[in-house]
Design an enzyme around this catalytic site. Structure first.
Site, short mmCIF file in Angstrom:
data_model
loop_
_atom_site.label_atom_id
_atom_site.label_comp_id
_atom_site.label_asym_id
_atom_site.label_seq_id
_atom_site.Cartn_x
_atom_site.Cartn_y
_atom_site.Cartn_z
N ILE A 1 7.65 -37.55 -10.62
CA ILE A 1 6.48 -36.75 -10.23
C ILE A 1 5.38 -36.89 -11.28
O ILE A 1 5.50 -36.39 -12.41
CB ILE A 1 6.87 -35.26 -10.03
CG1 ILE A 1 8.03 -35.14 -9.02
CG2 ILE A 1 5.66 -34.44 -9.62
CD1 ILE A 1 7.77 -35.75 -7.65
N GLU B 1 3.28 -44.51 -3.97
CA GLU B 1 2.74 -44.12 -2.64
C GLU B 1 3.31 -45.02 -1.54
O GLU B 1 2.64 -45.33 -0.56
CB GLU B 1 1.23 -44.07 -2.65
CG GLU B 1 0.74 -42.99 -3.60
CD GLU B 1 -0.63 -42.45 -3.28
OE1 GLU B 1 -1.08 -42.60 -2.15
OE2 GLU B 1 -1.23 -41.86 -4.20
N THR C 1 6.45 -48.29 -1.42
CA THR C 1 6.53 -49.69 -1.87
C THR C 1 5.81 -50.58 -0.86
O THR C 1 5.62 -50.20 0.31
CB THR C 1 8.00 -50.15 -1.93
OG1 THR C 1 8.53 -50.09 -0.60
CG2 THR C 1 8.83 -49.29 -2.87
N1 COS Z 1 0.86 -39.93 10.72
C1 COS Z 1 1.33 -39.02 11.61
N2 COS Z 1 2.62 -39.00 12.01
C2 COS Z 1 3.44 -39.93 11.49
C3 COS Z 1 3.02 -40.89 10.58
C4 COS Z 1 1.66 -40.87 10.19
N3 COS Z 1 1.18 -41.76 9.33
N4 COS Z 1 4.06 -41.67 10.23
C5 COS Z 1 5.11 -41.22 10.91
N5 COS Z 1 4.74 -40.16 11.68
C6 COS Z 1 5.58 -39.40 12.61
C7 COS Z 1 6.14 -40.32 13.68
O1 COS Z 1 5.25 -40.45 14.78
C8 COS Z 1 7.42 -39.62 14.06
O2 COS Z 1 7.10 -38.58 14.94
P1 COS Z 1 8.00 -38.34 16.26
O3 COS Z 1 9.32 -37.85 15.74
O4 COS Z 1 7.24 -37.33 17.04
O5 COS Z 1 8.12 -39.67 16.95
C9 COS Z 1 7.87 -38.99 12.75
O6 COS Z 1 6.71 -38.90 11.91
C10 COS Z 1 8.91 -39.83 12.05
O7 COS Z 1 8.36 -41.11 11.82
P2 COS Z 1 9.25 -42.40 11.59
O8 COS Z 1 10.32 -42.47 12.66
O9 COS Z 1 8.36 -43.56 11.45
O10 COS Z 1 9.96 -42.02 10.20
P3 COS Z 1 10.90 -42.85 9.27
O11 COS Z 1 11.93 -41.94 8.73
O12 COS Z 1 11.32 -44.12 9.96
O13 COS Z 1 9.95 -43.19 8.00
C11 COS Z 1 8.39 -44.46 6.67
C12 COS Z 1 8.84 -43.97 8.06
C13 COS Z 1 9.37 -45.46 6.06
C14 COS Z 1 7.05 -45.14 6.94
C15 COS Z 1 8.17 -43.23 5.72
O14 COS Z 1 9.41 -42.65 5.36
C16 COS Z 1 7.43 -43.60 4.46
O15 COS Z 1 6.19 -43.70 4.47
N6 COS Z 1 8.18 -43.81 3.35
C17 COS Z 1 7.58 -44.04 2.04
C18 COS Z 1 7.37 -42.75 1.37
C19 COS Z 1 6.43 -42.88 0.21
O16 COS Z 1 5.33 -43.38 0.35
N7 COS Z 1 6.89 -42.37 -0.92
C20 COS Z 1 6.09 -42.34 -2.11
C21 COS Z 1 5.95 -40.94 -2.51
S1 COS Z 1 4.44 -40.55 -3.21
S2 COS Z 1 4.36 -41.52 -4.86
#
Ligand code: COS
Length: 381
Positions: free
Chosen positions: A156, A363, A365
């Site tokens: 964090i 944010e 990978t």
């Molecule tokens: N905006 C709005 N809704 C979103 C969205 C977005 N950008 N991305 C996903 N959703 C919604 C999807 O539509 C889905 O909704 P429904 O259940 O109604 O269909 C829900 O969220 C789940 O989405 P998804 O199935 O794509 O989730 P996953 O668990 O497969 O995860 C990733 C998707 C891998 C893209 C996500 O976990 C991610 O971004 N991981 C990286 C996290 C990150 O950036 N960490 C760094 C922390 S900050 S340094």
């Protein structure tokens, strides 16, 4: 969607450039060497009203566009990536409150953040929930007095120095991603503590640590948005922040290119400046082309965000992915242009190369960004 920088945005760039050259760049090597949080840089950003640049005017900020925010992140990163990160994280961590907080919560938490009196942190990642953000194990259980939070967040940024923490927890495990809820947590809440500061490859001044919740009692009104809306809030926040990481990457690469061009003009080998050698010219030409291509993609994604365009997720992921991969290779090429001198710590390039690396990681990978892009391309299979 087309964009053009306004006169105001060009003036903002000139203002930040001047401040970065005069006040930020002279501190960059020292911040990297000492690894302490640069409170003087935090003060500089606060005095110039930059820490509230993205926060709406009604809560004490400037309500500037994401495009303007990208210009600031880029010009700061050109001089010092750690200083740029102070700016980027304040926006990242305040955004869930802007997006989903009640009016009372916004009035309470946003003005001090906008004034830069306190810093914020974004608590999503856990040891077992990195790319798989939905696998969060930190729980929030409702009681008569509020929600009791238990668990640990890791990596964090600002963990040990922030006052305000946008935190993502599991409230309803059986509901999967719809069981994640967001809260704003204060460092003074009982049961809140932080772990030791991590020793990192780059961004050495940024203070990154674990954040722990042990029966940490959080008032019910501190929930951001509806119960179960936390994952969507996190994703929307990242959509609007990844262009800023892209901008940071463009700035780091531009800073490296500036050094390489200066060196190619001055350094003499084989009886003349090395800039006369086609081998060096072609490297610099490729570096410049890639920096500019990344900049255009970042500005375009920021413009889509400013216009609430449905293509934002796609462009946000592409801009962060392309710009950060570009920054890694441009900084490595810049080291190469300087040869042995580039490898030495008295030149800034090895720092820029180390700082560039994390833009491919944080944010989300770049592998996660590719997942986002591919899903948009292919739809449900
Ligand atoms: N905006 C709005 N809704 C979103 C969205 C977005 N950008 N991305 C996903 N959703 C919604 C999807 O539509 C889905 O909704 P429904 O259940 O109604 O269909 C829900 O969220 C789940 O989405 P998804 O199935 O794509 O989730 P996953 O668990 O497969 O995860 C990733 C998707 C891998 C893209 C996500 O976990 C991610 O971004 N991981 C990286 C996290 C990150 O950036 N960490 C760094 C922390 S900050 S340094």
């Amino acid at each position: 969607m087309a964009y053009e920088l306004s006169e105001e945005q060009e003036a903002l760039r000139a203002q930040i450039q001047q401040m970065a050259v005069e006040k930020v760049a002279p501190r960059a090597a020292e911040i990297d060497r000492e690894g302490d949080f640069p409170w003087d840089m935090q003060k500089l950003l606060a005095e110039n009203e930059l820490l509230g640049l993205s926060i709406p005017e009604e809560y004490g900020g400037s309500g500037a566009s994401l495009l303007s925010n990208c210009i600031v992140a880029e010009e700061l990163a050109r001089a010092c990536a750690t200083t740029s990160l102070i700016f980027v994280v304040q926006k990242l961590a305040a955004y869930p409150i802007v997006l989903a907080g009640s009016e009372e919560i916004k009035q309470k938490y946003l003005p001090p953040l906008a004034r830069g009196e306190v810093l914020a942190a974004f608590c999503l990642t856990e040891r077992g929930a990195g790319s798989d953000a939905a696998a969060t194990k930190t729980t929030a259980v409702e009681t008569d007095d509020g929600y009791l939070l238990n668990g640990e967040k890791c990596f964090i940024t600002n963990g040990s120095i922030a006052d305000t923490f946008s935190t993502f927890t599991m409230t309803d495990i059986d509901r999967g991603v719809r069981g994640i809820s967001a809260f704003v947590v204060e460092k003074e809440f009982p049961g809140f503590s932080v772990g030791p500061v991590e020793d990192k490859m780059g961004l050495r001044g940024a203070q990154v640590s674990e954040v722990k919740f042990e029966d940490c009692l959080v008032p019910k009104e501190n929930m951001l948005g509806e119960r179960g809306s936390g994952f969507i809030t996190a994703m929307k926040t990242l959509d609007s922040s990844r262009p800023l990481v892209g901008a940071q990457a463009v700035g780091i690469a531009q800073g490296a290119l500036d050094v390489a061009v200066g060196w190619a003009r001055e350094r003499e080998q084989f009886g003349s400046s090395i800039g006369k050698l086609q081998g060096i010219q072609f490297m610099l030409a490729d570096m410049k082309t890639r920096v500019e291509a990344a900049r255009q993609l970042v500005y375009r994604s920021a413009t889509l965000c400013d216009n609430n365009d449905p293509e934002l997720s796609l462009f946000s992921a592409m801009s962060k992915l392309f710009a950060s991969d570009m920054a890694m290779s441009v900084t490595a090429d810049a080291v190469q242009v300087l040869g042995g001198y580039g490898y030495m710590k008295d030149q800034p390039l090895e720092r820029m190369m180390r700082d560039a690396k994390v833009t491919q990681i944080y944010e989300g990978t770049n592998q996660v960004q590719r997942v986002v892009v591919a899903r948009r391309l292919l739809g449900k299979l």
